[in-house]
Design an enzyme around this catalytic site. Structure first.
Site, mmCIF file in Angstrom:
data_model
loop_
_atom_site.group_PDB
_atom_site.id
_atom_site.type_symbol
_atom_site.label_atom_id
_atom_site.label_comp_id
_atom_site.label_asym_id
_atom_site.label_seq_id
_atom_site.Cartn_x
_atom_site.Cartn_y
_atom_site.Cartn_z
ATOM 1 C CB CYS A 35 -56.823 17.483 -4.083
ATOM 2 S SG CYS A 35 -57.552 19.030 -3.595
ATOM 3 C CG ASP A 37 -58.860 20.659 -5.994
ATOM 4 O OD1 ASP A 37 -57.992 20.562 -7.004
ATOM 5 O OD2 ASP A 37 -59.790 20.242 -5.915
ATOM 6 C CB CYS A 60 -62.565 18.175 -7.943
ATOM 7 S SG CYS A 60 -63.264 18.597 -6.227
ATOM 8 C CB CYS A 104 -64.548 19.354 -2.211
ATOM 9 S SG CYS A 104 -63.860 17.999 -2.716
HETATM 10 FE FE1 FES Z 1 -59.524 18.902 -3.806
HETATM 11 FE FE2 FES Z 1 -62.041 18.566 -4.207
HETATM 12 S S1 FES Z 1 -60.751 17.007 -4.590
HETATM 13 S S2 FES Z 1 -61.172 20.099 -3.273
#
Ligand code: FES
Length: 143
Positions: A35, A37, A60, A104
């Site tokens: 993702c 992040d 997110c 997450c």
């Molecule tokens: Fe990647 Fe939440 S979508 S940590």
């Protein structure tokens, strides 16, 4: 039922412990390759107790809520207790996360562990390597 619990929304809108600790005793940065992040944790540790913790998360809403909750859960706690924090406990404390958002909370657990590992390394404290899974072998937290 709403997708996100009140607690997730609260911690997303008003995240606790956001920021940077200068001269932190332990810093951990992890990322999720899928993702994109990224989460960074800073720990201030005195006498084996986490006196202060701050985080920066580029990600997110669930990642922000998870980091916020995780910092609340380890603040003021002994290092050994923080080591035991699991992503499940973080998700439970948030009254749950949707299945596809569980990763997450994993990021929050990993960021704390990475910061604790940094603290151990900096201070020459021996630790059980198996408590810190090899990132290269799991491929989850590569930046
Ligand atoms: Fe990647 Fe939440 S979508 S940590």
């Amino acid at each position: 039922m709403a997708l996100y619990s009140e607690k997730v929304m609260d911690h997303f809108r008003n995240p606790r412990n956001v920021g940077v600790i200068e001269n932190a005793d332990g810093v951990g940065e992890v990322g999720n390759a899928k993702c994109g992040d990224i989460m960074k944790m800073y720990l201030k540790i005195k006498d084996e107790v986490i006196e202060d913790v701050k985080f920066e998360t580029f990600g997110c809403g669930s990642a922000i809520a998870s980091s916020s909750m995780a910092t609340e859960m380890i603040k003021g706690k002994p290092v050994a207790e923080a080591m035991k924090l699991t992503n499940k406990a973080v998700a439970e404390a948030l009254d749950g996360l949707p299945d596809y958002k569980m990763h997450c909370s994993v990021l929050a657990e990993e960021a704390i562990k990475a910061a604790l590992k940094d603290y151990y390394d900096k201070n020459g404290i021996a630790y059980d390597e198996s408590a810190f899974p090899d990132c290269e072998s799991c491929g989850h937290c590569q930046i």
